[in-house]
Design an enzyme around this catalytic site. Sequence first.
Site, PDB file in Angstrom:
ATOM      1  CG  ASP A 289      -1.870  -1.188   1.226  1.00 55.86           C
ATOM      2  OD1 ASP A 289      -1.820  -2.012   0.299  1.00 55.86           O
ATOM      3  OD2 ASP A 289      -2.658  -1.306   2.179  1.00 55.86           O
TER       4      ASP A 289
ATOM      5  CD  GLU B 159      -1.057  -6.283   9.365  1.00 57.77           C
ATOM      6  OE1 GLU B 159      -1.228  -5.827  10.517  1.00 57.77           O
ATOM      7  OE2 GLU B 159      -1.663  -5.847   8.367  1.00 57.77           O
TER       8      GLU B 159
END
Length: 439
Positions: A164, A400
């Site tokens: 992103d 993550e």
Amino acid sequence: MELKVLAKAQEILKKNEKGGFIMPDAGYYEGAWLWDTGFIEIGEAQMHPEKAAERLESWLSQAQWKNGFLPHILFFAQKTKKYFPGPDIWQHDLTSGITQPPVLGFCALRIYESLKEKSPQKARQFLKAVYPRLFKYHRLLFEERDPEKSGLVSIFHPWESGLDNSPRWEEALSKIMVSDNQVKEAKNSRKDILNKKTASMRPTNQDYARYLYLVRFMAERGYDNQKIYPEIPFNIKDVLFNSVLYASNEALILMAVEGGEKAEEIKNWLYRQRQGLEGLFDQETGLYYDQDVKSGQLIKRKTIACFVPLFAGIPSSGQAQKMAEIASGPEFKGDNPLFLIPSTARTDPSFHPLAYWRGPVWLPVNWLVLRGFERAGLAAEDKEMTKTLLQLILKKGFWEYYNPDTNKGLGRADFSWTASLAIDLAKEPNFWKKLWRVG
Ligand code: 2M8
């Protein structure tokens, strides 16, 4: 070590199950993401191939648009509690309106091969259900996201890259002007901002205002690629996206052969793709970069994406060797005793060890590079990375992402793709070598 990883990984995947799918995590991401699903089912295929097949089939049939497009999120409900932007912003029933790196081709092949060992009949049924859907999606990408037939398909949004807030998107995004009110709107909409610890690592409100601008730009044009392509300010030939698409096309060829389908069209795509990808190589730095369609220039920011053509078998053996040296050198591995590749080079001006895709180590992209080393015959690098990634997970947990300096786990805990890819690494399958024989 293997048993410990497998047991814990399966526990996490079970915990993150909801509504017949596996979410990225159980707390924040309220839906099933495209490339998360692909990576998740690669691990699951090795433990529960029938379930993995059912879930992928069902994801594809629920998420796919009539024109073949695969959106990056299939939401569970019309309203999200925490996750932003939810379906109301996307304006397309229960899905988003952009896509993500097309990993589902090689994921489907992984499931098919495991299922075939257990039940050849079920495997054939699975193939019949998923192959036409994936083929239609790839055809749409080539027809509508590469109208100039360069062999490289375009992405229209940083979220389509999966990485992103990568520094690669800074320049293109800087040309999108957003007002103070738009930034305020982005700020007010984001509940993750409430979680101060994580919010400071994630993209800024300014980034989000631009992300929303691009979403609206596409929604207003009814997600019609023909209208979007020439006008959208963000139109990039992403090196990771296209490398992954190449490998998924190789997988589609194998599936076509198994199912008695013709593979000529896919072979033509591969031919064009190879030329396109080779054109992204930069002699001076020895790496591959994205290309901005607006300027025609390569975006020379060093990130982990520069190495992903290895996964598609694009670099020559000399290039691959040099790339391995760069990955294990001061710019990427640095002083960390573990061979892990940060998402952004330590020498990049935007590198930050905590800032999401601007530094932290992420398992899925490290996995793509490691399998790329395997494909290039760089066995020492492949082995070393497999060992250190498993060590990292065993010591720190299934996060993550991780700090590339201290190896501390960051973002959300018990993350699905970290768990599932740990299964793939722990089982050390020879599966991927089979895929590499095509191309
Ligand atoms: C992150 O992206 C989403 C938007 O798609 C977000 O931040 O809200 C990225 O890490 C992406 O690669 C990933 O697929 C997604 C879910 O894990 O989260």
